[in-house]
Write a protein that holds these residues in place. Sequence first.
Motif, short mmCIF file in Angstrom:
data_model
loop_
_atom_site.label_atom_id
_atom_site.label_comp_id
_atom_site.label_asym_id
_atom_site.label_seq_id
_atom_site.Cartn_x
_atom_site.Cartn_y
_atom_site.Cartn_z
N LYS A 1 -9.39 4.04 4.09
CA LYS A 1 -10.22 4.73 3.11
C LYS A 1 -10.52 6.16 3.57
O LYS A 1 -10.98 6.39 4.68
CB LYS A 1 -11.54 3.98 2.90
N GLY B 1 2.44 7.55 -6.42
CA GLY B 1 1.51 8.53 -6.92
C GLY B 1 0.07 8.07 -6.96
O GLY B 1 -0.82 8.85 -7.28
N ASN B 2 -0.21 6.83 -6.65
CA ASN B 2 -1.57 6.31 -6.64
C ASN B 2 -2.16 6.56 -5.26
O ASN B 2 -1.90 5.81 -4.32
CB ASN B 2 -1.56 4.82 -6.97
N THR B 3 -2.97 7.63 -5.12
CA THR B 3 -3.48 8.00 -3.80
C THR B 3 -4.55 7.06 -3.27
O THR B 3 -4.77 6.99 -2.07
CB THR B 3 -4.03 9.44 -3.82
N CYS B 4 -5.23 6.34 -4.15
CA CYS B 4 -6.27 5.39 -3.74
C CYS B 4 -6.04 4.05 -4.44
O CYS B 4 -6.75 3.70 -5.39
CB CYS B 4 -7.66 5.91 -4.08
N VAL C 1 1.12 4.24 -2.82
CA VAL C 1 0.88 5.65 -2.51
C VAL C 1 2.11 6.49 -2.87
O VAL C 1 1.99 7.58 -3.43
CB VAL C 1 0.49 5.82 -1.03
N LYS D 1 -8.43 8.52 4.29
CA LYS D 1 -7.46 9.08 5.23
C LYS D 1 -6.17 9.43 4.49
O LYS D 1 -5.79 8.77 3.54
CB LYS D 1 -7.16 8.10 6.36
N ASP D 2 -5.52 10.47 4.98
CA ASP D 2 -4.25 10.89 4.41
C ASP D 2 -3.13 10.04 4.98
O ASP D 2 -3.07 9.81 6.21
CB ASP D 2 -4.01 12.37 4.72
N ILE D 3 -2.25 9.57 4.13
CA ILE D 3 -1.19 8.65 4.56
C ILE D 3 -0.23 9.32 5.55
O ILE D 3 0.23 8.69 6.50
CB ILE D 3 -0.43 8.04 3.36
N SER D 4 0.06 10.61 5.36
CA SER D 4 0.98 11.29 6.29
C SER D 4 0.35 11.42 7.68
O SER D 4 1.06 11.33 8.68
CB SER D 4 1.38 12.66 5.74
N TYR E 1 0.84 -1.20 0.00
CA TYR E 1 0.00 0.00 0.00
C TYR E 1 0.87 1.25 0.00
O TYR E 1 0.63 2.19 -0.76
CB TYR E 1 -0.93 -0.01 1.21
#
Length: 115
Positions: free
Chosen positions: A47, A14-17, A11, A49-52, A7
Amino acid sequence: MKVIAAYLLAVLSGNTCPSTDDLKDILGSVGAEAGDDRIKLLLSQVKGKDISELIAAGREKLASVPAGGGGVAVAAPTSGAGGGGAPAAAAEPKKEEKVEEKEESDDDMGFSLFD
């Protein structure tokens, strides 16, 4: 862990979802497999949520986890102080048995690192 790593790789590329297929493609490229249930569980939990923000929250949780450095305190046996005929508990040192190591066999087929 491998699903989470896949995952994160998706991300970071560049694939945010990322989808289930995206994660399976990443895992398949290195010969790893993961069950659909684990992938779906991860994707449902991250789902929207921002990864950072997820990483920052994880760091806060890890900060409270004890990570080594603490040893178990062992009290040394003490002898009784005073007392005329009171037998003191004699601490006998444990006898260490030497374990004989087997001689190395020729499992390396005659090749050695230092030959």
